[in-house]
Motif scaffolding. Structure first.
Motif, PDB file in Angstrom:
ATOM      1  N   ILE A   4      19.010  50.405  43.370  1.00  0.00           N
ATOM      2  CA  ILE A   4      20.261  49.809  42.898  1.00  0.00           C
ATOM      3  C   ILE A   4      20.779  48.873  43.977  1.00  0.00           C
ATOM      4  CG2 ILE A   4      22.621  50.274  42.143  1.00  0.00           C
ATOM      5  CD1 ILE A   4      21.721  53.005  41.249  1.00  0.00           C
ATOM      6  N   SER A   5      21.138  47.671  43.598  1.00  0.00           N
ATOM      7  CA  SER A   5      21.652  46.712  44.579  1.00  0.00           C
ATOM      8  C   SER A   5      22.977  47.183  45.147  1.00  0.00           C
ATOM      9  CB  SER A   5      21.826  45.339  43.925  1.00  0.00           C
ATOM     10  OG  SER A   5      22.897  45.383  43.017  1.00  0.00           O
ATOM     11  N   LEU A   6      23.297  46.710  46.352  1.00  0.00           N
ATOM     12  CA  LEU A   6      24.531  47.079  47.019  1.00  0.00           C
ATOM     13  C   LEU A   6      25.750  46.730  46.178  1.00  0.00           C
ATOM     14  CD1 LEU A   6      25.956  48.184  49.528  1.00  0.00           C
ATOM     15  CD2 LEU A   6      25.870  45.872  50.500  1.00  0.00           C
ATOM     16  N   SER A   7      25.743  45.551  45.561  1.00  0.00           N
ATOM     17  CA  SER A   7      26.896  45.112  44.755  1.00  0.00           C
ATOM     18  C   SER A   7      27.094  46.008  43.543  1.00  0.00           C
ATOM     19  CB  SER A   7      26.707  43.656  44.309  1.00  0.00           C
ATOM     20  OG  SER A   7      25.523  43.519  43.546  1.00  0.00           O
ATOM     21  N   VAL A   8      25.961  46.414  42.933  1.00  0.00           N
ATOM     22  CA  VAL A   8      26.052  47.312  41.777  1.00  0.00           C
ATOM     23  C   VAL A   8      26.583  48.678  42.216  1.00  0.00           C
ATOM     24  CG1 VAL A   8      24.740  48.540  40.001  1.00  0.00           C
ATOM     25  CG2 VAL A   8      24.267  46.132  40.457  1.00  0.00           C
ATOM     26  N   ALA A   9      26.086  49.167  43.367  1.00  0.00           N
ATOM     27  CA  ALA A   9      26.537  50.461  43.874  1.00  0.00           C
ATOM     28  C   ALA A   9      28.034  50.453  44.145  1.00  0.00           C
ATOM     29  CB  ALA A   9      25.763  50.810  45.144  1.00  0.00           C
ATOM     30  N   VAL A  10      28.504  49.370  44.783  1.00  0.00           N
ATOM     31  CA  VAL A  10      29.945  49.241  45.067  1.00  0.00           C
ATOM     32  C   VAL A  10      30.742  49.231  43.778  1.00  0.00           C
ATOM     33  CG1 VAL A  10      31.708  47.688  45.977  1.00  0.00           C
ATOM     34  CG2 VAL A  10      29.608  48.093  47.281  1.00  0.00           C
ATOM     35  N   LEU A  11      30.226  48.515  42.760  1.00  0.00           N
ATOM     36  CA  LEU A  11      30.911  48.444  41.472  1.00  0.00           C
ATOM     37  C   LEU A  11      30.997  49.823  40.825  1.00  0.00           C
ATOM     38  CD1 LEU A  11      32.179  46.812  39.179  1.00  0.00           C
ATOM     39  CD2 LEU A  11      29.866  46.396  38.292  1.00  0.00           C
ATOM     40  N   LEU A  12      29.886  50.582  40.879  1.00  0.00           N
ATOM     41  CA  LEU A  12      29.864  51.920  40.288  1.00  0.00           C
ATOM     42  C   LEU A  12      30.856  52.855  40.993  1.00  0.00           C
ATOM     43  CD1 LEU A  12      26.026  52.411  39.737  1.00  0.00           C
ATOM     44  CD2 LEU A  12      27.791  52.149  37.962  1.00  0.00           C
ATOM     45  N   ILE A  13      30.852  52.780  42.331  1.00  0.00           N
ATOM     46  CA  ILE A  13      31.779  53.626  43.109  1.00  0.00           C
ATOM     47  C   ILE A  13      33.224  53.250  42.804  1.00  0.00           C
ATOM     48  CG2 ILE A  13      32.590  54.158  45.432  1.00  0.00           C
ATOM     49  CD1 ILE A  13      29.639  53.825  46.353  1.00  0.00           C
ATOM     50  N   SER A  14      33.494  51.959  42.727  1.00  0.00           N
ATOM     51  CA  SER A  14      34.863  51.496  42.435  1.00  0.00           C
ATOM     52  C   SER A  14      35.307  51.942  41.052  1.00  0.00           C
ATOM     53  CB  SER A  14      34.938  49.974  42.543  1.00  0.00           C
ATOM     54  OG  SER A  14      34.585  49.546  43.832  1.00  0.00           O
ATOM     55  N   THR A  15      34.376  51.848  40.089  1.00  0.00           N
ATOM     56  CA  THR A  15      34.697  52.264  38.719  1.00  0.00           C
ATOM     57  C   THR A  15      34.993  53.750  38.663  1.00  0.00           C
ATOM     58  OG1 THR A  15      33.277  50.538  37.850  1.00  0.00           O
ATOM     59  CG2 THR A  15      33.862  52.306  36.349  1.00  0.00           C
ATOM     60  N   PHE A  16      34.161  54.549  39.388  1.00  0.00           N
ATOM     61  CA  PHE A  16      34.369  55.998  39.418  1.00  0.00           C
ATOM     62  C   PHE A  16      35.701  56.337  40.065  1.00  0.00           C
ATOM     63  CE2 PHE A  16      33.367  60.387  39.460  1.00  0.00           C
ATOM     64  CZ  PHE A  16      33.784  60.900  40.696  1.00  0.00           C
ATOM     65  N   ALA A  17      36.013  55.688  41.187  1.00  0.00           N
ATOM     66  CA  ALA A  17      37.280  55.942  41.888  1.00  0.00           C
ATOM     67  C   ALA A  17      38.468  55.587  41.005  1.00  0.00           C
ATOM     68  CB  ALA A  17      37.323  55.142  43.191  1.00  0.00           C
ATOM     69  N   ALA A  18      38.353  54.460  40.306  1.00  0.00           N
ATOM     70  CA  ALA A  18      39.442  54.040  39.416  1.00  0.00           C
ATOM     71  C   ALA A  18      39.639  55.043  38.294  1.00  0.00           C
ATOM     72  CB  ALA A  18      39.133  52.657  38.837  1.00  0.00           C
ATOM     73  N   HIS A  19      38.512  55.579  37.798  1.00  0.00           N
ATOM     74  CA  HIS A  19      38.584  56.580  36.723  1.00  0.00           C
ATOM     75  C   HIS A  19      39.272  57.841  37.217  1.00  0.00           C
ATOM     76  CE1 HIS A  19      37.512  58.999  33.275  1.00  0.00           C
ATOM     77  NE2 HIS A  19      36.939  59.889  34.086  1.00  0.00           N
ATOM     78  N   VAL A  20      38.888  58.308  38.420  1.00  0.00           N
ATOM     79  CA  VAL A  20      39.512  59.509  38.992  1.00  0.00           C
ATOM     80  C   VAL A  20      41.003  59.287  39.194  1.00  0.00           C
ATOM     81  CG1 VAL A  20      39.607  60.977  41.047  1.00  0.00           C
ATOM     82  CG2 VAL A  20      37.393  60.333  40.076  1.00  0.00           C
ATOM     83  N   PHE A  21      41.345  58.103  39.746  1.00  0.00           N
ATOM     84  CA  PHE A  21      42.757  57.793  39.970  1.00  0.00           C
ATOM     85  C   PHE A  21      43.527  57.788  38.661  1.00  0.00           C
ATOM     86  CE2 PHE A  21      46.345  56.150  42.189  1.00  0.00           C
ATOM     87  CZ  PHE A  21      46.944  55.244  41.344  1.00  0.00           C
ATOM     88  N   ALA A  22      42.898  57.217  37.610  1.00  0.00           N
ATOM     89  CA  ALA A  22      43.586  57.142  36.312  1.00  0.00           C
ATOM     90  C   ALA A  22      43.847  58.525  35.753  1.00  0.00           C
ATOM     91  CB  ALA A  22      42.737  56.326  35.345  1.00  0.00           C
ATOM     92  N   VAL A  23      42.863  59.426  35.944  1.00  0.00           N
ATOM     93  CA  VAL A  23      43.046  60.793  35.452  1.00  0.00           C
ATOM     94  C   VAL A  23      44.150  61.493  36.230  1.00  0.00           C
ATOM     95  CG1 VAL A  23      41.932  63.050  35.286  1.00  0.00           C
ATOM     96  CG2 VAL A  23      40.675  60.994  34.617  1.00  0.00           C
ATOM     97  N   ALA A  24      44.203  61.236  37.571  1.00  0.00           N
ATOM     98  CA  ALA A  24      45.145  61.938  38.438  1.00  0.00           C
ATOM     99  C   ALA A  24      46.565  61.404  38.336  1.00  0.00           C
ATOM    100  CB  ALA A  24      44.666  61.849  39.886  1.00  0.00           C
ATOM    101  N   LYS A  25      46.715  60.185  37.844  1.00  0.00           N
ATOM    102  CA  LYS A  25      48.042  59.578  37.808  1.00  0.00           C
ATOM    103  C   LYS A  25      48.962  60.341  36.853  1.00  0.00           C
ATOM    104  CE  LYS A  25      50.325  55.113  37.168  1.00  0.00           C
ATOM    105  NZ  LYS A  25      50.146  53.702  36.791  1.00  0.00           N
ATOM    106  N   PRO A  26      50.196  60.675  37.290  1.00  0.00           N
ATOM    107  CA  PRO A  26      51.119  61.374  36.396  1.00  0.00           C
ATOM    108  C   PRO A  26      51.507  60.506  35.209  1.00  0.00           C
ATOM    109  CG  PRO A  26      52.268  60.649  38.372  1.00  0.00           C
ATOM    110  CD  PRO A  26      50.804  60.379  38.600  1.00  0.00           C
ATOM    111  N   PHE A  27      51.858  61.153  34.105  1.00  0.00           N
ATOM    112  CA  PHE A  27      52.162  60.372  32.911  1.00  0.00           C
ATOM    113  C   PHE A  27      53.213  61.079  32.048  1.00  0.00           C
ATOM    114  CE2 PHE A  27      48.690  63.197  31.813  1.00  0.00           C
ATOM    115  CZ  PHE A  27      48.995  63.650  30.531  1.00  0.00           C
TER     116      PHE A  27
END
Length: 364
Positions: A4-27
């Motif tokens: 997996i290219s570095l750019s793709v890996a960074v994108l995957l990690i960023s997407t995962f982090a954003a997903h975790v943050f979205a789940v954790a955000k109070p609502f």
């Protein structure tokens, strides 16, 4: 194995982090709860990043539920409540979770004198039969990244329940990611008027509607208000030492509850600065849940549901005598008629402010 290219890996990690943050955000979510005289009633559900939940309806600015974890991380309701708006409107609703005013608790002989004029009231308790707990409040969502809140407002017109002045009241409920429920009260008036506001949530940290006899309690108060059999203050402030009301060190609520026939008592808190300070700590050894109550107020009324019985069916089943614990943080009862008590008269140009915090945690 495909690289997996570095750019793709960074994108995957960023997407995962954003997903975790979205789940954790109070609502906040909202659902229809009924209608009163053509006015819509809604239930708002506030959820923090830990999964703790608080529910509020705009009838009576009422906290209908608080759901917290126990030591096994099992979620459970820690307040008494009902399943329907009809029950909250019914005669068996003992102000469950509601904001109480214009003057909470008692006023002797249903009257007071202010600036030389006598005011007559329809009742001597909790703002009368059409107090703030019976009103429909305007409500606004206040979303956030670390906490979520609701702003509720109500205009109490001049003469309502016998009280003078148009009183604009604002109530903000906040649920934080530190598992705190914050209550902020504010009010202004166009005529001098007494103002004593509180919230009447009934806590049971066991997660049931059973007796709270085995729950521990500590209160930051060395004195209490002497009162008659109708819980009307005499004006005298007595020492708790040597009485059934001594909670200066932790004590099971059930230890002296028979001797006092249940608690319905105003404690004069040590903190008189007007700044937020610890007022009480309660702990349920069975579940591990702990509640700490902080307030800016000089007093707290502790009430143990003395008039509950199994004929009242709540959300978790039949209610029980001594099956809950109220912490009514407030100025002293009957203050308009007691010149030695802290002042409760609000005048034009002044602003009433009060804050109470319920902090939940777990002991392992």
């Amino acid at each position: 194995m495909k690289k997996i290219s570095l750019s793709v890996a960074v994108l995957l990690i960023s997407t995962f982090a954003a997903h975790v943050f979205a789940v954790a955000k109070p609502f906040i979510s909202k659902s229809a709860y009924g209608e009163i005289d053509g006015q819509k009633i809604y239930q708002y559900t506030l959820t923090n990043s830990n999964g703790m939940v608080m529910k509020v309806i705009n009838y009576g600015a009422t906290i209908t539920d608080i759901i917290t974890p126990d030591r096994a991380n099992k979620m459970g309701s820690v307040v008494l409540g009902f399943d329907s708006l009809k029950q909250y409107q019914g005669r068996n609703n003992a102000l469950l979770g509601a904001v109480v005013g214009r003057v909470a608790n008692r006023i002797a002989n249903k009257k007071f004198i202010l600036d030389g004029k006598e005011y007559l009231l329809p009742s001597n308790i909790h703002g009368g039969p059409k107090g703030f707990d019976k009103q429909v409040w305007a409500i606004e969502e206040l979303p956030g990244s670390t906490e979520v809140a609701l702003r509720l407002t109500y205009l109490s017109p001049d003469g309502e329940s016998g009280f003078p002045g148009n009183l604009n009241v604002t109530m903000i409920y906040t649920l934080t990611n530190n598992n705190e429920v914050k209550l902020k009260y504010a009010a202004t008036t166009d005529k001098p008027t007494p103002v004593v506001l509180t919230n009447h949530t009934y806590f049971n940290l066991t997660g049931t509607t059973g007796k709270v006899a085995n729950t521990e309690l500590t209160i930051q108060a060395d004195k209490y208000l002497e009162a008659d059999k109708n819980v009307m203050p005499s004006g005298h402030i007595l020492d708790v030492k040597g009485s059934p009301f001594d909670f200066t060190v932790k004590k099971l609520i059930g230890k002296d509850i028979e001797a006092s026939q249940g608690y319905d008592l105003t404690f004069a808190l040590r903190n008189t600065s007007g700044k937020l300070a610890l007022a009480a700590t309660t702990y349920d050894p069975a579940s591990g849940r702990q509640l700490q109550v902080y307030t800016t107020e000089p007093g707290v009324v502790v009430y143990t549901g003395n008039h509950f019985s199994e004929r009242i069916i709540g959300r978790g089943g039949p209610f029980t005598k001594w099956g809950a614990l109220c912490f009514e943080t407030m100025h002293f009862p009957d203050s308009p008629n007691q010149p030695t008590f802290p002042n409760v008269i609000l005048r034009p140009g002044e602003k009433f402010n009060s804050e109470t915090v319920y902090k939940f945690s777990v002991r392992k």
